[in-house]
Enzyme design. Structure first.
Site, PDB file in Angstrom:
ATOM      1  CG  PHE A  45      -1.879   1.202   1.152  1.00 38.58           C
ATOM      2  CD1 PHE A  45      -3.052   1.126   0.414  1.00 38.58           C
ATOM      3  CD2 PHE A  45      -1.573   2.412   1.776  1.00 38.58           C
ATOM      4  CE1 PHE A  45      -3.913   2.211   0.309  1.00 38.58           C
ATOM      5  CE2 PHE A  45      -2.426   3.502   1.675  1.00 38.58           C
ATOM      6  CZ  PHE A  45      -3.603   3.403   0.942  1.00 38.58           C
ATOM      7  CG  ASP A 100       5.778   3.655   1.724  1.00 41.75           C
ATOM      8  OD1 ASP A 100       5.793   4.196   2.854  1.00 41.75           O
ATOM      9  OD2 ASP A 100       4.772   3.678   0.985  1.00 41.75           O
ATOM     10  CE  LYS A 125       0.005   5.466   7.590  1.00 40.50           C
ATOM     11  NZ  LYS A 125      -1.411   5.655   7.856  1.00 40.50           N
TER      12      LYS A 125
END
Ligand SMILES: Cc1ncc(COP(=O)(O)O)c(C=O)c1O
Length: 421
Positions: free
Chosen positions: A137, A222, A251
């Protein structure tokens, strides 16, 4: 007969009318937070064991972050990238120092944007082929979506940027077979969060580094979910002994203030040159100040070590339950997936919420926990103590099939499947 709606329900009725249906209808309206707790519009308290999807590293309303944001906003809130600010510069330097390699940073407002910047950087190698991993993702914009695995997210929006090959996650042989001298980059999460906290076999990142280097391809990590202390190190790749070419972050970076970063290490820091990319808000001084404060607090309070200890404590406590309905707990630091034997994770999430715990289910068999890094061991214990009863009720609800499809799910999002951010 007229029934009066609670404050939360009437707000949700307005939500349903005014907001696009992308997320379905959320189960609660939240009003405020403090530390690891949040309160909903009807005054109920919840222990937040998800941290806004692995974002609220310092919990809610952390005084240091609040102060940094307020001070910066009261001093200089926005300048655009026509000008520089001290906090933007300091943050870029700090991130490079934490990663421990020279390079350059492009600051963004989100993880998806960080990945878009990285994707554009890969194009500047002169190559266009990207290898990604099944289960990956990376975000929902057209570029980030192209390297995201879930066909249900991707296919309705095709054609997307092409020449993407997906390989089995954790399989170094499959990776070696997929990468050649035309490959621009291999993009990979050190732990796949949205796929259910999937940890690759030991040595995978080192092999990925070796394979990509052999072919002159970039290794792009990532670390949007795994970075900034989430796994007990500043970055999940820290123990692997490798230096990647690109690292994307977001995040936990701003502990709740929106910010992302695309870090290019070594020569990769120069892939995006003058005029190659841009953003109005990215790198704004408020977000940079929030991120600097977050890093300070993590350092000053020894939160990396605490994260490691708390994560091990959580896993050991769940293991100690010897509950046959729990297969195992996986993950690292405070990014954990509780693997269930039966596909009742969505029901567990629902029951947990009713009992005052926020967790989520990235897939039907996994309950994910990504609490604030400040979470107390005693707070984790309250969830572990409640877990057998949550499983009782969830299993019961599932068996009786009375698990009425919650209003929060739309047609393209089955009750078993959560919507990724
Ligand atoms: C690994 C990873 N990459 C990218 C993203 C997208 O980040 P954002 O939602 O901030 O755009 C996410 C979000 O869950 C993620 O987990």
């Amino acid at each position: 007969m007229t029934t009066e709606l609670s404050t939360g329900m009437s707000l949700l009725a307005r939500y349903e009318t005014a907001l696009m249906r992308t997320f379905g209808t959320p189960p609660r309206v939240l009003l405020r937070g403090d530390g690891c707790y949040v309160w909903d519009a009807d005054g109920r308290r919840y222990l937040d064991l998800l941290g806004g999807l692995a974002v609220n590293a310092l919990g809610h309303a952390h005084p240091k972050v609040v102060e940094a944001v307020a001070t910066q906003l009261g001093t200089l809130g926005h300048v655009s990238n026509l000008f520089a600010t001290p906090s933007q510069i300091a943050l870029a330097e700090r991130l490079l120092a934490l990663i421990g390699s020279g390079g350059r940073v492009f600051l963004t407002n989100s993880g998806t944007e960080a990945n878009e910047a990285a994707l554009k950087a890969t194009r500047r190698t002169g190559r266009t082929k990207i290898v990604s991993a099944k289960g990956a993702f990376h975000g929902r914009s057209m570029g980030a979506l192209a390297i995201t695995w879930n066909p249900a997210y991707r296919e309705p929006f095709e054609p997307l940027p092409g020449e993407i090959t997906f390989v089995d996650y954790g399989d170094a042989d499959a990776l070696a077979a997929a990468i050649d001298d035309d490959t621009a980059a291999f993009v990979v999460e050190p732990i796949q969060g949205e796929n259910g906290v999937v940890v690759p076999p030991g040595g995978y990142l080192a092999k990925a580094r070796e394979i990509t280097s052999r072919h002159g391809a970039l290794l792009w990590l990532d670390e949007i979910q795994t970075g900034m202390g989430r796994t007990g190190d500043w970055f999940a790749h820290a123990g692997s002994g490798i230096v990647p070419d690109l690292v994307t972050l977001a995040k936990g970076l701003g502990a709740g203030f929106p910010i992302g970063a695309c870090v290019g290490l070594g020569p990769a820091g120069d892939l995006l040159g003058l005029g190659d990319h841009g953003t109005t808000f990215g790198g704004n001084p408020i977000a940079a100040a929030a991120a600097l404060a977050t890093i300070d607090v993590i350092e000053e309070h020894g939160l990396l070590e605490h994260t490691m200890v708390a994560g091990e404590h959580l896993t050991a406590a769940i293991d100690k339950l010897h509950d046959a309905r729990i297969d195992h707990v996986r993950g690292r630091g405070l990014l954990r997936g509780v693997a269930l034997v039966d596909p009742v994770a969505p029901a567990v999430v629902k029951v947990a919420l009713d009992r005052g715990f926020i967790v989520n289910a990235p897939n039907p068999h996994t309950v994910r926990l990504a609490p604030p890094l400040i979470v107390g061991l005693d707070q984790l214990d309250t969830f572990v103590d409640a877990l057998p009863e949550l499983l009782d009720v969830a299993t019961q609800a599932d068996l009786s099939a009375a698990c009425d499809a919650p209003a929060s799910h739309t047609a393209d999002n089955s009750p078993e499947e959560e919507v990724s951010p």
